[in-house]
Motif scaffolding. Structure first.
Motif, short mmCIF file in Angstrom:
data_model
loop_
_atom_site.label_atom_id
_atom_site.label_comp_id
_atom_site.label_asym_id
_atom_site.label_seq_id
_atom_site.Cartn_x
_atom_site.Cartn_y
_atom_site.Cartn_z
N MET A 1 35.85 44.48 41.45
CA MET A 1 34.38 44.86 41.35
C MET A 1 33.15 44.91 42.19
O MET A 1 32.60 45.26 42.86
CB MET A 1 33.88 43.98 40.02
CG MET A 1 32.86 44.17 39.30
SD MET A 1 31.50 43.89 40.78
CE MET A 1 31.71 41.78 40.86
N ILE B 1 31.41 47.14 45.32
CA ILE B 1 29.92 47.04 45.24
C ILE B 1 30.08 47.49 46.78
O ILE B 1 29.20 47.91 47.61
CB ILE B 1 29.20 46.02 44.67
CG1 ILE B 1 29.03 45.75 43.64
CG2 ILE B 1 28.22 45.31 45.11
CD1 ILE B 1 29.05 44.50 42.73
N THR C 1 32.10 48.15 33.44
CA THR C 1 31.44 47.41 34.78
C THR C 1 31.79 47.96 35.86
O THR C 1 30.41 47.87 36.82
CB THR C 1 33.22 46.59 35.18
OG1 THR C 1 33.13 45.97 34.22
CG2 THR C 1 33.01 45.65 36.76
N SER D 1 28.33 47.55 37.65
CA SER D 1 28.64 48.05 39.54
C SER D 1 27.72 49.00 40.35
O SER D 1 27.06 48.46 40.85
CB SER D 1 29.97 48.09 39.97
OG SER D 1 30.78 46.98 39.41
#
Length: 150
Positions: free
Chosen positions: A1, A5, A125, A129
């Motif tokens: 994750m 980003i 997610t 994100s």
């Protein structure tokens, strides 16, 4: 994750985006510098000591009530059942102990929904994100110009 980003931020900054998490982000003379590691370890303290301000990006489980948590973190020793894993707080404490350096630090944490061995994010997610990357982008754009950070 976190890699996703950082890749989003690299794109917004006009920096090259690695094709996978195994390749490093290019670190040039221009700030911010982006660094991805699967786990925090003692070796990262040498890097942290070179900066005035840093932002850690991590995933969290349902133990934290907010889907996206962003805030300042302070140094402090925390135990971990894993010898190769450290918290942001422990890394900051070790950075101060070893290098007498105290970078101002923030933690951007995003709720993870699937912690299996995969390179793709779960739909939930991935959505969070993207929001977190925008939050990090806004934070970067509001930093005082005399600060350097990763």
């Amino acid at each position: 994750m976190a890699w996703h980003i950082l890749a989003n931020l690299a794109q917004k900054l006009g920096k090259p985006v690695p094709t996978s998490w195994e390749e490093p982000f290019e670190i040039g003379k221009e700030y911010p510098h982006l660094l991805f590691q699967l786990q925090l370890n003692p070796e990262v303290t040498e890097t942290l000591a070179q900066y005035q301000i840093v932002c850690f990006v991590d995933a969290h489980t349902g133990d934290i009530p907010n889907d996206i948590q962003f805030g300042e973190v302070s140094e402090g020793y925390q135990t971990s059942p894993f010898t190769h894993h450290m918290t942001a707080e422990a890394c900051l404490k070790l950075t101060n102990t070893l290098y007498r350096s105290e970078p101002k630090a923030y933690l951007l944490s995003v709720r993870g929904y699937s912690f299996g061995f995969a390179q793709n994010l779960s739909p939930q997610t991935a959505f969070l994100s993207a929001i977190a990357a925008n939050k990090a982008w806004d934070w970067l754009n509001n930093l005082p110009p005399d600060l350097t950070g990763i």
